[in-house]
Design an enzyme around this catalytic site. Structure first.
Site, PDB file in Angstrom:
ATOM      1  N   ARG A  64       0.769  -1.167   0.126  1.00  0.00           N
ATOM      2  CA  ARG A  64      -0.029   0.082   0.062  1.00  0.00           C
ATOM      3  C   ARG A  64       0.915   1.301  -0.005  1.00  0.00           C
ATOM      4  O   ARG A  64       1.850   1.338   0.713  1.00  0.00           O
ATOM      5  CB  ARG A  64      -0.944  -0.106   1.324  1.00  0.00           C
ATOM      6  N   THR A  92      -0.752   7.728  -0.709  1.00  0.00           N
ATOM      7  CA  THR A  92      -2.269   7.565  -1.545  1.00  0.00           C
ATOM      8  C   THR A  92      -3.237   6.675  -1.027  1.00  0.00           C
ATOM      9  O   THR A  92      -4.360   6.521  -1.294  1.00  0.00           O
ATOM     10  CB  THR A  92      -2.017   7.331  -2.966  1.00  0.00           C
ATOM     11  N   ASP A 122       1.787  -1.547  12.703  1.00  0.00           N
ATOM     12  CA  ASP A 122       2.314  -2.071  11.291  1.00  0.00           C
ATOM     13  C   ASP A 122       2.645  -3.619  11.285  1.00  0.00           C
ATOM     14  O   ASP A 122       3.516  -4.144  11.891  1.00  0.00           O
ATOM     15  CB  ASP A 122       3.143  -1.538  10.592  1.00  0.00           C
ATOM     16  N   ASP A 124       5.855  -4.737   9.903  1.00  0.00           N
ATOM     17  CA  ASP A 124       6.966  -4.481  10.593  1.00  0.00           C
ATOM     18  C   ASP A 124       7.081  -4.940  11.911  1.00  0.00           C
ATOM     19  O   ASP A 124       8.309  -5.434  12.367  1.00  0.00           O
ATOM     20  CB  ASP A 124       7.048  -2.980  10.882  1.00  0.00           C
TER      21      ASP A 124
END
Ligand SMILES: O=P(O)(O)OC[C@H]1O[C@H](OP(=O)(O)OP(=O)(O)O)[C@H](O)[C@@H]1O
Ligand SMILES: O=c1cc[nH]c(=O)[nH]1
Ligand SMILES: [Mg+2]
Length: 212
Positions: A103, A107, A203, A206
């Site tokens: 992703r 945006t 995340d 991560d």
């Protein structure tokens, strides 16, 4: 589209530990793995089977085995890889295809950078693995891709989902002929201004594999 939020104390317990910012990567990986197996039990409720007869030591017994073609499991790289072992533990004979998607953080649009799946998915039941359903853009593109190759139905297994992502998928596939299901451990509150699920777990990629 059908959405199932798995309501089970073990799922809630593991998810709570997964969310905790103090949970380190090795523990996060183990918890994600365990959670998937629990979610997969519900997600595979509609898996296709065929009737068979086996001989027990005493007598014939009616039973079932997984129908052919076997299901296709599709982890979405990178974070979905952390769910693969937990899924194949439950469905060891499934085949595995890969979608690499990222992703764009400004945006929030999903881009596909890798595809490695059978060309023809006619009649296949597909199980997509991705821990986070945020805006829904990534999962929508993955489902489009699988239907484009002929998948019979798609079940997405996500550790967490945002209401915005569920609404997006529902709208995107409204009126479609082929079934879509989302199975998740929790439906969180909302997305923040950066498209992250709140309260979420941060995340997922991560936390599984380290910051890139
Ligand atoms: O619903 P969306 O708004 O599309 O966002 C969700 C996607 O974002 C994350 O992947 P990311 O792009 O961070 O890639 P990674 O797995 O390599 O970390 C996550 O694993 C989903 O694939
Ligand atoms: O909360 C989120 C949203 C997208 N991707 C993640 O890893 N976490
Ligand atoms: Mg990520």
């Amino acid at each position: 589209m059908q959405t199932l939020i798995v309501d089970h104390p073990l799922v809630a317990h593991k998810l709570t530990a997964l969310r905790d910012a103090r949970t380190d990567s090795p523990t996060f990986r183990r918890l994600a793995d365990e959670l998937v197996t629990l979610l997969a039990y519900e997600a595979t409720r509609d898996v296709q089977v065929t009737d068979v007869t086996v001989d027990t030591p005493l007598a014939p017994a009616q039973g079932v085995r997984l129908a052919r073609p076997v299901p296709l499991v599709v982890p979405i790289l990178r974070a979905g890889l952390g769910m693969l072992d937990g899924m194949t533990r439950l469905l060891p004979t499934a085949e595995v295809g890969f979608l690499g998607m990222i992703r764009d953080e400004s945006t929030l649009k999903a881009q596909t950078y890798a595809t490695r799946l059978p060309e023809d998915l006619s009649g296949r039941q597909c199980y997509v693995l991705d821990p986070m359903l945020a805006t829904g853009g990534t999962l929508a593109a993955a489902i489009e891709f699988l239907f484009g190759r002929g998948a019979r139905d798609v079940t997405a297994i996500c550790l967490l989902a945002a209401p915005e992502g569920i609404a997006y998928l529902d709208e995107a596939f409204r009126g479609g002929e082929r079934p879509i299901r989302v199975v998740t451990a929790a439906l969180d509150e909302r997305l923040n201004e950066n498209g992250y699920i709140v309260p979420g777990l941060g995340d997922a990629g991560d936390r599984l594999y380290g910051v890139v």
